[in-house]
Design a protein around this motif. Sequence first.
Motif, PDB file in Angstrom:
ATOM      1  N   PRO A  48     -29.969  39.204  62.873  1.00  0.00           N
ATOM      2  CA  PRO A  48     -31.040  39.251  63.871  1.00  0.00           C
ATOM      3  C   PRO A  48     -31.893  37.987  63.815  1.00  0.00           C
ATOM      4  N   GLY A  49     -32.253  37.481  65.004  1.00  0.00           N
ATOM      5  CA  GLY A  49     -33.029  36.257  65.079  1.00  0.00           C
ATOM      6  C   GLY A  49     -32.193  34.996  65.009  1.00  0.00           C
ATOM      7  N   HIS A  50     -30.857  35.127  65.039  1.00  0.00           N
ATOM      8  CA  HIS A  50     -29.962  33.990  64.891  1.00  0.00           C
ATOM      9  C   HIS A  50     -28.828  34.083  65.908  1.00  0.00           C
ATOM     10  N   GLY A  51     -28.258  32.942  66.268  1.00  0.00           N
ATOM     11  CA  GLY A  51     -27.085  32.918  67.133  1.00  0.00           C
ATOM     12  C   GLY A  51     -27.322  33.615  68.454  1.00  0.00           C
ATOM     13  N   ASP A  52     -26.378  34.482  68.828  1.00  0.00           N
ATOM     14  CA  ASP A  52     -26.504  35.224  70.080  1.00  0.00           C
ATOM     15  C   ASP A  52     -27.635  36.245  70.032  1.00  0.00           C
ATOM     16  N   ARG A  53     -28.194  36.479  68.846  1.00  0.00           N
ATOM     17  CA  ARG A  53     -29.278  37.451  68.689  1.00  0.00           C
ATOM     18  C   ARG A  53     -30.610  36.755  68.404  1.00  0.00           C
ATOM     19  N   VAL A  54     -30.727  35.508  68.837  1.00  0.00           N
ATOM     20  CA  VAL A  54     -31.900  34.701  68.492  1.00  0.00           C
ATOM     21  C   VAL A  54     -33.190  35.307  69.035  1.00  0.00           C
ATOM     22  N   ALA A  55     -33.110  36.083  70.110  1.00  0.00           N
ATOM     23  CA  ALA A  55     -34.316  36.679  70.690  1.00  0.00           C
ATOM     24  C   ALA A  55     -34.750  37.954  69.970  1.00  0.00           C
ATOM     25  N   GLU A  56     -33.919  38.477  69.066  1.00  0.00           N
ATOM     26  CA  GLU A  56     -34.246  39.712  68.359  1.00  0.00           C
ATOM     27  C   GLU A  56     -35.167  39.443  67.175  1.00  0.00           C
ATOM     28  N   GLU A  57     -35.997  40.413  66.879  1.00  0.00           N
ATOM     29  CA  GLU A  57     -36.879  40.311  65.716  1.00  0.00           C
ATOM     30  C   GLU A  57     -36.072  40.484  64.431  1.00  0.00           C
ATOM     31  N   PHE A  58     -36.358  39.647  63.460  1.00  0.00           N
ATOM     32  CA  PHE A  58     -35.734  39.805  62.146  1.00  0.00           C
ATOM     33  C   PHE A  58     -36.535  40.816  61.347  1.00  0.00           C
ATOM     34  N   THR A  59     -35.904  41.923  60.968  1.00  0.00           N
ATOM     35  CA  THR A  59     -36.527  42.916  60.104  1.00  0.00           C
ATOM     36  C   THR A  59     -35.551  43.280  59.001  1.00  0.00           C
ATOM     37  N   ARG A  60     -36.074  43.836  57.941  1.00  0.00           N
ATOM     38  CA  ARG A  60     -35.219  44.281  56.833  1.00  0.00           C
ATOM     39  C   ARG A  60     -34.185  45.276  57.327  1.00  0.00           C
ATOM     40  N   GLN A  61     -34.630  46.269  58.090  1.00  0.00           N
ATOM     41  CA  GLN A  61     -33.729  47.310  58.558  1.00  0.00           C
ATOM     42  C   GLN A  61     -32.618  46.732  59.428  1.00  0.00           C
ATOM     43  N   ALA A  62     -32.982  45.862  60.375  1.00  0.00           N
ATOM     44  CA  ALA A  62     -31.983  45.295  61.268  1.00  0.00           C
ATOM     45  C   ALA A  62     -31.004  44.400  60.514  1.00  0.00           C
ATOM     46  N   ALA A  63     -31.503  43.626  59.559  1.00  0.00           N
ATOM     47  CA  ALA A  63     -30.636  42.727  58.809  1.00  0.00           C
ATOM     48  C   ALA A  63     -29.631  43.497  57.957  1.00  0.00           C
ATOM     49  N   LEU A  64     -30.105  44.512  57.228  1.00  0.00           N
ATOM     50  CA  LEU A  64     -29.195  45.264  56.358  1.00  0.00           C
ATOM     51  C   LEU A  64     -28.254  46.152  57.177  1.00  0.00           C
ATOM     52  N   ARG A  65     -28.690  46.597  58.338  1.00  0.00           N
ATOM     53  CA  ARG A  65     -27.779  47.342  59.208  1.00  0.00           C
ATOM     54  C   ARG A  65     -26.653  46.432  59.695  1.00  0.00           C
ATOM     55  N   THR A  66     -26.980  45.162  59.951  1.00  0.00           N
ATOM     56  CA  THR A  66     -25.961  44.198  60.352  1.00  0.00           C
ATOM     57  C   THR A  66     -24.933  44.006  59.247  1.00  0.00           C
ATOM     58  N   VAL A  67     -25.406  43.896  58.008  1.00  0.00           N
ATOM     59  CA  VAL A  67     -24.477  43.772  56.878  1.00  0.00           C
ATOM     60  C   VAL A  67     -23.608  45.021  56.774  1.00  0.00           C
ATOM     61  N   ALA A  68     -24.221  46.192  56.898  1.00  0.00           N
ATOM     62  CA  ALA A  68     -23.466  47.447  56.790  1.00  0.00           C
ATOM     63  C   ALA A  68     -22.392  47.529  57.866  1.00  0.00           C
ATOM     64  N   ASP A  69     -22.717  47.147  59.086  1.00  0.00           N
ATOM     65  CA  ASP A  69     -21.738  47.193  60.173  1.00  0.00           C
ATOM     66  C   ASP A  69     -20.581  46.235  59.915  1.00  0.00           C
ATOM     67  N   ALA A  70     -20.886  45.065  59.380  1.00  0.00           N
ATOM     68  CA  ALA A  70     -19.841  44.093  59.076  1.00  0.00           C
ATOM     69  C   ALA A  70     -18.928  44.593  57.965  1.00  0.00           C
ATOM     70  N   VAL A  71     -19.512  45.212  56.940  1.00  0.00           N
ATOM     71  CA  VAL A  71     -18.712  45.766  55.846  1.00  0.00           C
ATOM     72  C   VAL A  71     -17.792  46.859  56.370  1.00  0.00           C
ATOM     73  N   ALA A  72     -18.305  47.713  57.230  1.00  0.00           N
ATOM     74  CA  ALA A  72     -17.488  48.785  57.790  1.00  0.00           C
ATOM     75  C   ALA A  72     -16.345  48.215  58.626  1.00  0.00           C
ATOM     76  N   GLN A  73     -16.607  47.161  59.349  1.00  0.00           N
ATOM     77  CA  GLN A  73     -15.580  46.545  60.186  1.00  0.00           C
ATOM     78  C   GLN A  73     -14.491  45.887  59.348  1.00  0.00           C
ATOM     79  N   ALA A  74     -14.849  45.401  58.170  1.00  0.00           N
ATOM     80  CA  ALA A  74     -13.901  44.679  57.319  1.00  0.00           C
ATOM     81  C   ALA A  74     -12.945  45.596  56.574  1.00  0.00           C
TER      82      ALA A  74
END
Length: 255
Positions: A50-76
Amino acid sequence: MDLSPRTEPQGGVLPPAGLVLLHGTRMSRAQWGPYLPLLPGTEVVSVDLPGHGDRVAEEFTRQAALRTVADAVAQAGPRPVVAGHSLGGYLAALWAAEHPDALGALVLIGATADPAGPLTGLYRAFARVMPHLDAERTARRMNALMRLLGARGEHADVLPGGAAYASLPAAWDLVIAEAGPRLLEEVRCPVVLVNGQLDQMRLHVRRFAAHARDPHVVTIPRATHLLPATHPEQLAEVLRLALALARPQEPDAPV
């Protein structure tokens, strides 16, 4: 340092581990595009924080960042290797601390400076003044420095503009407040701590190694904190070794 592969259990060949790649501050998933040809046969998942790349307009928060990691781990897929550079490394350690049995291996790239150490004041000060600076001018200067230090070709092409600085204060606040070597104490997979020889974020690598159960320290000669952009072949070799290290699920271990 022992980076030899784990012995496969009798009764069948394990499927190869997937690889999650997390980018650093200001950067995006495009940071890892040039690595795909260097990791043939590897299932690679890279995401924008969040807050980077295609998501640059999104707010960076702990919850959003760790949810992003969790989603990536699940996808892998099951028990992937998670590798993160700088901010991505600290987020990977935060996630791994909350899911100590979920990974095959953890790779922290330029993420072994203890936020409780002497660099904290410097980073806090920069984060405080950042909103008052010309972000585009700052980005141009930083990108010029990265090119001067060795970012070439595709690695230079993906350097970000000023908009990526907006999330920097929130991201660094999270790292300073929560990241550190003790996050590794319960992580049950191999932990690879890789830094450039000239990287200031290498400062407390021994402290991080002391808190990990199965640490492997790698130093890339003459590299700086910009290691992923300036020494891609050497870092890709470390990632391949981490994939070989990836620990299979133990029969009775929960995920």
